[in-house]
Write a protein that holds these residues in place. Sequence first.
Motif, short mmCIF file in Angstrom:
data_model
loop_
_atom_site.label_atom_id
_atom_site.label_comp_id
_atom_site.label_asym_id
_atom_site.label_seq_id
_atom_site.Cartn_x
_atom_site.Cartn_y
_atom_site.Cartn_z
N GLY A 124 -113.55 -131.83 35.29
CA GLY A 124 -112.21 -131.87 34.75
C GLY A 124 -111.78 -130.40 34.52
O GLY A 124 -112.28 -129.47 34.61
N ARG A 125 -110.33 -130.46 33.72
CA ARG A 125 -109.71 -129.17 33.13
C ARG A 125 -109.73 -129.24 31.83
O ARG A 125 -109.95 -130.56 31.23
N PHE A 126 -109.71 -128.01 31.18
CA PHE A 126 -109.70 -128.05 29.80
C PHE A 126 -108.66 -127.24 29.17
O PHE A 126 -108.00 -126.29 29.45
N THR A 127 -107.87 -128.00 28.09
CA THR A 127 -106.92 -127.45 27.23
C THR A 127 -107.45 -126.12 26.40
O THR A 127 -106.84 -125.19 26.29
N LEU A 145 -118.59 -115.60 29.51
CA LEU A 145 -117.48 -114.48 29.58
C LEU A 145 -116.63 -114.58 30.99
O LEU A 145 -115.57 -114.71 31.00
N ASN A 146 -117.57 -114.55 32.05
CA ASN A 146 -117.08 -114.56 33.32
C ASN A 146 -116.27 -115.87 33.40
O ASN A 146 -115.39 -115.94 34.14
N TRP A 147 -116.72 -117.12 33.12
CA TRP A 147 -116.34 -118.36 33.31
C TRP A 147 -114.84 -118.36 32.39
O TRP A 147 -113.93 -118.84 33.16
N LEU A 148 -115.06 -117.81 31.40
CA LEU A 148 -113.77 -118.07 30.46
C LEU A 148 -112.73 -117.19 31.24
O LEU A 148 -111.53 -117.50 31.21
N GLU A 149 -113.02 -115.96 31.54
CA GLU A 149 -112.18 -115.12 32.09
C GLU A 149 -111.63 -115.59 33.41
O GLU A 149 -110.38 -115.36 34.09
N SER A 150 -112.33 -116.58 34.12
CA SER A 150 -111.72 -116.75 35.41
C SER A 150 -111.04 -118.42 35.05
O SER A 150 -110.48 -119.16 36.08
N HIS A 151 -110.93 -118.75 33.95
CA HIS A 151 -110.13 -120.11 33.37
C HIS A 151 -109.40 -119.84 32.45
O HIS A 151 -109.10 -120.42 31.18
N ARG A 152 -108.22 -118.82 32.58
CA ARG A 152 -107.33 -118.39 31.49
C ARG A 152 -106.51 -119.47 31.20
O ARG A 152 -105.70 -119.30 30.23
N GLU A 153 -106.32 -120.64 31.96
CA GLU A 153 -105.63 -121.82 31.62
C GLU A 153 -106.02 -122.34 30.45
O GLU A 153 -105.37 -123.33 29.40
N THR A 154 -107.52 -122.06 29.93
CA THR A 154 -108.08 -122.89 28.81
C THR A 154 -108.07 -121.85 27.70
O THR A 154 -108.52 -120.69 27.79
#
Length: 295
Positions: A124-127, A145-154
């Motif tokens: 899923g997606r994360f708020t 960090l790489n994952w968070l930077e590629s999921h800026r919607e979170t």
Amino acid sequence: MDDLLIIGSTCVDVIIPIDRLPKTGEDIQSFSQTFSIGGCGWNVYRAARLSGAAPVFLSPVGTGAYGDLVAGEFSRWGLPVPKRADRDNGCCYCLVESGGERTFLSVRGAEYRVTREMLDALPGRFTMAYVCGMELQEPTGADMLNWLESHRETAVFYAPGPQGVLLDKARQDRILALGPILHLSADEALILSGTDTPDDAANRLAGRTGNTVVITLGGNGCLCRTADGDVLRVPAVPAAVADTIGAGDTHAGMLLGCLYQGMALDAALGMANRAAAAVVARHGADILRTLEELL
């Protein structure tokens, strides 16, 4: 509603009550030794669930006796036990003095190593996602960090902790550049900001992140500087202190869960203070199982 994600460690707390910390070379005796499930991620997850949220929990589990204890607790809570890492699960020796203050001696293991493979397998997606500084210190911290930077919607809720404020500058800059909500103790805030007072720390850190900064002040409650520049001071809930293990994590988890569910910031801070008071009044990081008990 998209999901809430909590990324963090689960270890075994070995709780050792003592009158006072020993001096170098001194021989002192403990009154007892108890084991409980702890770790920043686990404590935050428990508190967020207590708030009524139903977060997704990403916490690696290692091998060995401590890993078996963690896996068993996951099963009791209805959590899927992830594939066990080929590395021992760690523990934390919690030296608790007679006044309730605690000193930690951590033995890190598989529980801190969150890989990109684990992150990419999340459903899923994360708020919003909770992140602790200790995981970012590990070699796999770059994956996070790489994952968070590629999921800026979170949106990121970042609790550096006493080790996270010592994170190397490059990684610290990257996590702060994500504009997280910050949750820190007063000591952590002063170190991370390079200032002398919690108020100055809140202002400087909010200037770096452009977001809310929450600083816990022990018996003085908490200070919050919002993204809009407003300052909230929420008094503590009086409590007889048994020990302070898990109080900061519980405060963060309750605040996170309440905000995720749309509660107003001042009310969420009040709930977080109440939850932290409930924890310090009990031995270990154990918290109540229902919100009704807390209230």
